[in-house]
Design a protein around this motif. Structure first.
Motif, PDB file in Angstrom:
ATOM      1  N   VAL A  92       3.919   5.326  -7.137  1.00  0.00           N
ATOM      2  CA  VAL A  92       4.899   4.485  -6.453  1.00  0.00           C
ATOM      3  C   VAL A  92       4.208   3.697  -5.339  1.00  0.00           C
ATOM      4  N   PRO A  93       4.249   2.364  -5.352  1.00  0.00           N
ATOM      5  CA  PRO A  93       3.642   1.606  -4.264  1.00  0.00           C
ATOM      6  C   PRO A  93       4.507   1.652  -3.017  1.00  0.00           C
ATOM      7  N   LEU A  94       3.891   1.432  -1.864  1.00  0.00           N
ATOM      8  CA  LEU A  94       4.627   1.312  -0.605  1.00  0.00           C
ATOM      9  C   LEU A  94       5.039  -0.137  -0.421  1.00  0.00           C
ATOM     10  N   VAL A  95       6.306  -0.374  -0.099  1.00  0.00           N
ATOM     11  CA  VAL A  95       6.844  -1.731   0.003  1.00  0.00           C
ATOM     12  C   VAL A  95       7.585  -1.876   1.325  1.00  0.00           C
ATOM     13  N   VAL A  96       7.264  -2.938   2.090  1.00  0.00           N
ATOM     14  CA  VAL A  96       7.989  -3.250   3.326  1.00  0.00           C
ATOM     15  C   VAL A  96       8.243  -4.756   3.367  1.00  0.00           C
ATOM     16  N   PRO A  97       9.347  -5.187   3.992  1.00  0.00           N
ATOM     17  CA  PRO A  97       9.578  -6.624   4.154  1.00  0.00           C
ATOM     18  C   PRO A  97       8.509  -7.243   5.044  1.00  0.00           C
ATOM     19  N   PHE A  98       8.167  -8.499   4.746  1.00  0.00           N
ATOM     20  CA  PHE A  98       7.104  -9.222   5.445  1.00  0.00           C
ATOM     21  C   PHE A  98       7.718 -10.401   6.184  1.00  0.00           C
ATOM     22  N   HIS A  99       7.281 -10.616   7.457  1.00  0.00           N
ATOM     23  CA  HIS A  99       7.899 -11.671   8.264  1.00  0.00           C
ATOM     24  C   HIS A  99       7.685 -13.057   7.666  1.00  0.00           C
ATOM     25  N   GLY A 100       6.601 -13.242   6.916  1.00  0.00           N
ATOM     26  CA  GLY A 100       6.324 -14.539   6.325  1.00  0.00           C
ATOM     27  C   GLY A 100       7.113 -14.800   5.058  1.00  0.00           C
ATOM     28  N   GLY A 101       7.989 -13.880   4.678  1.00  0.00           N
ATOM     29  CA  GLY A 101       8.764 -14.008   3.451  1.00  0.00           C
ATOM     30  C   GLY A 101       8.252 -13.055   2.390  1.00  0.00           C
ATOM     31  N   GLY A 102       9.148 -12.519   1.607  1.00  0.00           N
ATOM     32  CA  GLY A 102       8.754 -11.584   0.566  1.00  0.00           C
ATOM     33  C   GLY A 102       8.430 -10.222   1.131  1.00  0.00           C
ATOM     34  N   PHE A 103       7.407  -9.576   0.547  1.00  0.00           N
ATOM     35  CA  PHE A 103       7.121  -8.179   0.860  1.00  0.00           C
ATOM     36  C   PHE A 103       5.621  -7.953   0.948  1.00  0.00           C
ATOM     37  N   LEU A 104       5.250  -6.901   1.696  1.00  0.00           N
ATOM     38  CA  LEU A 104       3.894  -6.369   1.663  1.00  0.00           C
ATOM     39  C   LEU A 104       3.914  -5.104   0.824  1.00  0.00           C
ATOM     40  N   VAL A 105       2.908  -4.957  -0.050  1.00  0.00           N
ATOM     41  CA  VAL A 105       2.846  -3.821  -0.962  1.00  0.00           C
ATOM     42  C   VAL A 105       1.510  -3.118  -0.784  1.00  0.00           C
ATOM     43  N   GLY A 106       1.553  -1.808  -0.506  1.00  0.00           N
ATOM     44  CA  GLY A 106       0.345  -1.008  -0.370  1.00  0.00           C
ATOM     45  C   GLY A 106       0.086  -0.201  -1.631  1.00  0.00           C
ATOM     46  N   THR A 107      -1.159  -0.135  -2.070  1.00  0.00           N
ATOM     47  CA  THR A 107      -1.497   0.488  -3.350  1.00  0.00           C
ATOM     48  C   THR A 107      -2.549   1.578  -3.170  1.00  0.00           C
ATOM     49  N   VAL A 108      -2.761   2.358  -4.244  1.00  0.00           N
ATOM     50  CA  VAL A 108      -3.719   3.461  -4.185  1.00  0.00           C
ATOM     51  C   VAL A 108      -5.164   2.972  -4.175  1.00  0.00           C
ATOM     52  N   ASP A 109      -5.400   1.720  -4.518  1.00  0.00           N
ATOM     53  CA  ASP A 109      -6.770   1.214  -4.464  1.00  0.00           C
ATOM     54  C   ASP A 109      -7.126   0.658  -3.091  1.00  0.00           C
ATOM     55  N   GLY A 110      -6.228   0.853  -2.109  1.00  0.00           N
ATOM     56  CA  GLY A 110      -6.518   0.449  -0.737  1.00  0.00           C
ATOM     57  C   GLY A 110      -6.088  -0.946  -0.377  1.00  0.00           C
ATOM     58  N   ALA A 111      -5.465  -1.671  -1.288  1.00  0.00           N
ATOM     59  CA  ALA A 111      -5.079  -3.054  -1.026  1.00  0.00           C
ATOM     60  C   ALA A 111      -3.680  -3.133  -0.431  1.00  0.00           C
ATOM     61  N   VAL A 112      -3.511  -4.063   0.508  1.00  0.00           N
ATOM     62  CA  VAL A 112      -2.196  -4.458   1.008  1.00  0.00           C
ATOM     63  C   VAL A 112      -1.994  -5.899   0.561  1.00  0.00           C
ATOM     64  N   ARG A 113      -1.056  -6.102  -0.365  1.00  0.00           N
ATOM     65  CA  ARG A 113      -0.896  -7.409  -0.998  1.00  0.00           C
ATOM     66  C   ARG A 113       0.473  -8.003  -0.703  1.00  0.00           C
ATOM     67  N   PRO A 114       0.528  -9.293  -0.310  1.00  0.00           N
ATOM     68  CA  PRO A 114       1.828  -9.955  -0.185  1.00  0.00           C
ATOM     69  C   PRO A 114       2.374 -10.307  -1.570  1.00  0.00           C
ATOM     70  N   VAL A 115       3.670 -10.110  -1.750  1.00  0.00           N
ATOM     71  CA  VAL A 115       4.366 -10.490  -2.979  1.00  0.00           C
ATOM     72  C   VAL A 115       5.554 -11.347  -2.586  1.00  0.00           C
ATOM     73  N   SER A 116       5.634 -12.554  -3.148  1.00  0.00           N
ATOM     74  CA  SER A 116       6.729 -13.458  -2.820  1.00  0.00           C
ATOM     75  C   SER A 116       8.011 -12.990  -3.484  1.00  0.00           C
ATOM     76  N   VAL A 117       9.148 -13.573  -3.069  1.00  0.00           N
ATOM     77  CA  VAL A 117      10.431 -13.203  -3.671  1.00  0.00           C
ATOM     78  C   VAL A 117      10.518 -13.667  -5.116  1.00  0.00           C
TER      79      VAL A 117
END
Length: 370
Positions: A92-117
């Motif tokens: 299960v990835p970690l997901v939080v709302p992002f101030h720039g729009g969309g979401f930030l997603v944290g993964t097991v490979d160490g990446a924090v990636r923005p995902v748009s709506v």
């Protein structure tokens, strides 16, 4: 079940848009603007849906001329499909709302990636040396906190590290900014750690709890934190005073807590909606809310503007109750165990996820809560 729904549609059938996912829904998040919702699933994906729809319940309300009774017509078309994005496999990835729009997603490979709506995965916002175990984002300041359990970083809006700390206590469980953005709380084994952002990370308080906590929940005034406990109970920490009040003897672990608009506290883990008033002590002013039954409350969500709470049960039932009142609005009568509930910021929409992968977005006409 489908045949029964066609003959006698429930409130859930009339108000909700439903989608089937291939794995259980683990969490739901609305974006900061309230225009979209992200369903996080156990297979490592997120699925996105716009909040707006062409066949909202308001457009389907009819009032009879003779008796003035209101009824809601069923939708004539199925909802538009979700936009699914595979982020990682089997976790299960970690997901939080992002101030720039969309979401930030944290993964097991160490990446924090923005995902748009719209489901566009952008280049890495930040990358850790180990898996992302805790992640949060403060809307007020645009600061992001992320940890792999050893190193804890504070990042500005451009992903520059404005603070890096290796706390005395590792933070493997969760991170949560206070509503005013001045403090950061984290979980470490049986401890709640509160850090001040000044501008570095200074430990202000370490509260040892009776068992491993299940989450961090700040109240709106940013002076108290509630944590559910795996042993069946909850602790409320008064941050300025450093005092901890604990309520035990719940029949099940308290997996979900929520602070209501006027400061009441509600909890899962019992055979009814557990709720308390705004007194200084955790056990003061218990509020009898809804009805006692034989099925556990699995998840709760407090309405952001009214004295209402939504509760999801192990038998799939979803109700909305007034805090301190016995009456319940039955939204969904049965189904798989409810695993996630979240209100939109305006309180018009309730996002739902369950253990069999059903994701739903329920839109309530204002007339229901008058």
């Amino acid at each position: 079940m489908n045949q029964q729904s066609r003959q006698n549609p429930t409130l859930f059938d009339l108000l909700g848009r439903c989608w089937q996912r291939p794995a259980p829904v683990a969490g739901v998040n609305f974006d900061w603007q309230g225009g979209s919702v992200a369903f996080t699933t156990a297979d490592g994906a997120i699925a996105l849906a716009p909040v707006a729809e062409t066949e909202g319940p308001e457009s389907r309300i009819r009032v009879s001329g003779d008796l003035g009774q209101m009824r809601i017509l069923p939708r004539t078309k199925p909802p538009a499909p979700l936009t699914a994005v595979a982020m990682q496999e089997g976790n299960v990835p970690l997901v939080v709302p992002f101030h720039g729009g969309g979401f930030l997603v944290g993964t097991v490979d160490g990446a924090v990636r923005p995902v748009s709506v719209q489901g566009e995965v952008r280049e890495d916002f930040f990358r850790l040396g180990g898996p992302v175990l805790a992640l949060d984002h403060a809307e007020q300041s645009g600061v992001t906190a992320v940890s792999d359990g050893n190193d804890l970083y504070l990042l500005d809006q451009a992903a520059n590290a404005i603070a890096r700390s290796r706390p005395v206590l590792p933070i493997p469980g969760a991170l949560k900014f206070s509503p005013d953005g001045r403090h950061l709380a984290g979980l470490s084994a049986d401890n709640l750690v509160v850090m001040a952002l000044d501008p570095a990370l200074t430990i202000q308080l370490v509260a040892t709890l009776p068992s491993r906590p299940t989450g961090v929940h700040w109240n709106r005034q940013a002076d108290r934190i509630a944590c559910g406990l795996e042993i069946g109970g909850l602790s409320v920490v008064d941050v300025p005073l450093g005092r901890t009040d604990t309520i035990l003897d719940f029949p099940a672990p308290v997996q979900d807590l929520a602070w209501a608009a006027d400061g009441q506290l509600v909890a899962s883990g019992a055979y009814r909606i557990a709720a308390w008033g705004t007194g200084a002590e955790a056990a003061s002013q218990a509020l009898l809310t809804g009805h006692t039954g034989l099925i556990l409350v699995e998840t709760v969500a407090a309405h952001p503007r009214r004295d209402l709470v939504a509760a999801g049960y192990a038998d799939g039932r979803i109700v909305v109750a007034r805090l301190g009142g016995r009456d319940e609005l039955f939204v969904r009568p049965f189904g798989a165990a409810v695993t996630a509930l979240a209100w939109s910021a305006d309180g018009r929409h309730l996002a739902v996820g369950d253990a069999e992968g059903q994701a739903a977005l329920i839109t309530f006409p204002p007339q229901l809560f008058k």
